[in-house]
Design a protein around this motif. Structure first.
Motif, PDB file in Angstrom:
ATOM      1  N   GLY A 145       0.874  -1.208  -0.039  1.00  0.00           N
ATOM      2  CA  GLY A 145      -0.041  -0.003  -0.069  1.00  0.00           C
ATOM      3  C   GLY A 145       1.012   1.178  -0.224  1.00  0.00           C
ATOM      4  N   ASN A 146       0.284   2.358   0.135  1.00  0.00           N
ATOM      5  CA  ASN A 146       1.153   3.646   0.185  1.00  0.00           C
ATOM      6  C   ASN A 146       1.764   3.675   1.403  1.00  0.00           C
ATOM      7  N   LEU A 147       3.145   3.966   1.382  1.00  0.00           N
ATOM      8  CA  LEU A 147       4.083   4.081   2.561  1.00  0.00           C
ATOM      9  C   LEU A 147       3.562   5.188   3.417  1.00  0.00           C
ATOM     10  N   HIS A 148       3.317   6.458   2.927  1.00  0.00           N
ATOM     11  CA  HIS A 148       2.922   7.381   3.964  1.00  0.00           C
ATOM     12  C   HIS A 148       1.713   7.170   4.667  1.00  0.00           C
ATOM     13  N   HIS A 149       0.655   6.560   4.038  1.00  0.00           N
ATOM     14  CA  HIS A 149      -0.572   6.200   4.767  1.00  0.00           C
ATOM     15  C   HIS A 149      -0.115   5.175   5.761  1.00  0.00           C
ATOM     16  N   HIS A 150       0.803   4.177   5.608  1.00  0.00           N
ATOM     17  CA  HIS A 150       1.156   3.148   6.600  1.00  0.00           C
ATOM     18  C   HIS A 150       1.662   3.737   7.689  1.00  0.00           C
ATOM     19  N   LEU A 151       2.874   4.934   7.436  1.00  0.00           N
ATOM     20  CA  LEU A 151       3.529   5.544   8.660  1.00  0.00           C
ATOM     21  C   LEU A 151       2.480   6.514   9.447  1.00  0.00           C
ATOM     22  N   GLN A 152       1.563   7.267   8.869  1.00  0.00           N
ATOM     23  CA  GLN A 152       0.692   7.864   9.291  1.00  0.00           C
ATOM     24  C   GLN A 152      -0.102   7.030  10.326  1.00  0.00           C
ATOM     25  N   ALA A 153      -0.578   6.003   9.781  1.00  0.00           N
ATOM     26  CA  ALA A 153      -1.217   5.094  10.735  1.00  0.00           C
ATOM     27  C   ALA A 153      -0.485   4.970  11.988  1.00  0.00           C
ATOM     28  N   GLN A 154       0.868   4.332  11.878  1.00  0.00           N
ATOM     29  CA  GLN A 154       1.664   4.325  13.098  1.00  0.00           C
ATOM     30  C   GLN A 154       1.630   5.262  13.932  1.00  0.00           C
ATOM     31  N   ARG A 155       2.039   6.411  13.331  1.00  0.00           N
ATOM     32  CA  ARG A 155       1.807   7.620  14.239  1.00  0.00           C
ATOM     33  C   ARG A 155       0.758   8.161  15.080  1.00  0.00           C
ATOM     34  N   GLU A 156      -0.381   7.648  14.446  1.00  0.00           N
ATOM     35  CA  GLU A 156      -1.552   7.975  14.977  1.00  0.00           C
ATOM     36  C   GLU A 156      -1.845   6.818  16.275  1.00  0.00           C
ATOM     37  N   LYS A 157      -1.320   5.810  15.825  1.00  0.00           N
ATOM     38  CA  LYS A 157      -1.345   4.369  16.985  1.00  0.00           C
ATOM     39  C   LYS A 157      -0.525   4.781  18.138  1.00  0.00           C
ATOM     40  N   HIS A 158       0.713   5.422  17.757  1.00  0.00           N
ATOM     41  CA  HIS A 158       1.808   5.365  18.740  1.00  0.00           C
ATOM     42  C   HIS A 158       2.510   6.888  18.728  1.00  0.00           C
ATOM     43  N   PRO A 159       1.657   7.996  19.038  1.00  0.00           N
ATOM     44  CA  PRO A 159       2.113   9.220  18.844  1.00  0.00           C
ATOM     45  C   PRO A 159       3.354   9.531  19.692  1.00  0.00           C
ATOM     46  N   GLN A 160       3.439   9.124  20.771  1.00  0.00           N
ATOM     47  CA  GLN A 160       4.649   9.205  21.680  1.00  0.00           C
ATOM     48  C   GLN A 160       5.737   8.278  21.516  1.00  0.00           C
ATOM     49  N   SER A 161       5.631   7.575  20.625  1.00  0.00           N
ATOM     50  CA  SER A 161       6.614   6.417  20.462  1.00  0.00           C
ATOM     51  C   SER A 161       8.195   7.202  20.162  1.00  0.00           C
ATOM     52  N   THR A 162       9.334   6.910  20.713  1.00  0.00           N
ATOM     53  CA  THR A 162      10.671   7.442  20.516  1.00  0.00           C
ATOM     54  C   THR A 162      11.042   6.346  19.367  1.00  0.00           C
ATOM     55  N   GLU A 163      10.761   5.256  19.466  1.00  0.00           N
ATOM     56  CA  GLU A 163      11.206   4.227  18.427  1.00  0.00           C
ATOM     57  C   GLU A 163      10.834   4.620  17.254  1.00  0.00           C
ATOM     58  N   LEU A 164       9.437   4.976  17.080  1.00  0.00           N
ATOM     59  CA  LEU A 164       8.995   5.358  15.782  1.00  0.00           C
ATOM     60  C   LEU A 164       9.491   6.546  15.176  1.00  0.00           C
ATOM     61  N   ARG A 165       9.838   7.613  16.103  1.00  0.00           N
ATOM     62  CA  ARG A 165      10.346   8.857  15.789  1.00  0.00           C
ATOM     63  C   ARG A 165      11.867   8.481  15.058  1.00  0.00           C
TER      64      ARG A 165
END
Length: 293
Positions: A93-113
């Protein structure tokens, strides 16, 4: 799990062979459909190592299917499956949509940042806009590569460079990001294809299918049980403790090794063996299916 996959393919795809890169080649000596390469890990973790098996397979045939070690093939592979030049993923799928979904699910994640920061650096390294609208997220458990006028070689080369770069920055998993960026830079197209008729088992995907009512809990119960027996084999307390210690020590060793060799022998880590010795067992014929162990 790899031995079970080889057995599946011998039953359901007898005219195809399995190319397998492993540091335990003796486990497969009795399986005539396996082309085995004795391979030592190049990266910190082995997630990107699959590219070596894929590159070897593409030297033999124009179309290669990659399967994760714990995927099972449950029925004959359809003979009418056709693939366009480039990379074809059963799930993407679209990479940006995938990453946005991760940001919404884990907004405070230092690992994701940290992961997002590394992806941006990877993109800038090869001159790709990290916001490119055609960047794809590829679920890497099952995909196909078909030769495309040499673009596949540039794709694999860039993937290797980005894999090493990500390793030095502390992102050792998720090869999909290096693959997506390498594909855009090399003009290697990515296609989505459901691959109808390809009956396979992946425990995570099957669990979702059952939850959504798309599959019965008993339909592939035997595959769940076989995987559970392997992954949950009885171990003593000391054995479990020793495995945790050795796993941590190996991680530290491989990280230090990669950090050092990245400066003095980069090409070895990126490209691996120039001409790997592929052991062809008697009776093994047909088109290879690429697989990383």
């Amino acid at each position: 799990m790899a031995q079970l996959l080889a057995t599946d393919l011998a039953q359901f795809a007898p005219d195809h062979a399995l190319i397998l890169y492993t540091n335990q080649p003796h486990y497969f000596a009795a399986q005539a459909n396996v082309h085995v390469v004795n391979h030592a890990r190049r990266g910190v973790l082995p997630y990107h190592e699959r590219r070596f098996a894929i590159a070897a397979a593409l030297k033999l045939v124009p179309t290669v299917m990659y399967l994760d070690a714990d995927v099972r093939i449950c029925a004959p592979i359809p003979a009418d499956l056709e693939f366009l030049p480039g990379l074809t993923a059963r799930s993407c799928g679209n990479l940006h949509h995938h990453l946005q979904a991760q940001r919404e699910k884990h907004p405070q994640s230092t690992e994701l940042r940290h992961k997002m920061n590394v992806i941006e650096k990877m993109a800038h390294r090869i001159g790709v806009d990290p916001a490119h609208p055609d960047l794809k997220f590829i679920n890497e458990f099952l995909f196909v590569l078909h030769q495309d006028q040499g673009r596949e070689q540039e794709f694999l080369k860039l993937w290797g460079d980005l894999a090493l770069y990500a390793d030095t920055l502390g992102l050792h998993k998720h090869p999909t990001y290096a693959m997506a960026l390498a594909a855009i830079k090399s003009n290697f197209p990515i296609h989505h294809h459901e691959m109808p008729g390809l009956d396979f088992f992946d425990d995570q995907i099957e669990t979702v299918r059952i939850r959504q009512g798309q599959s019965s809990p008993t339909a592939k119960a035997i595959y769940f049980e076989q995987q559970r027996r392997i992954e949950e084999a009885p171990q003593g307390f000391l054995q479990r403790g020793w495995q945790r210690v050795t796993k941590k020590l190996l991680f530290i060793y491989h990280r230090l090794r990669v950090q050092g060799l990245a400066f003095v022998a980069r090409d070895l880590l990126v490209r691996g063996d120039r001409s790997p010795e592929i052991r062809i067992f008697e009776g093994c014929r047909g088109e290879p299916v690429s697989f990383w162990d």
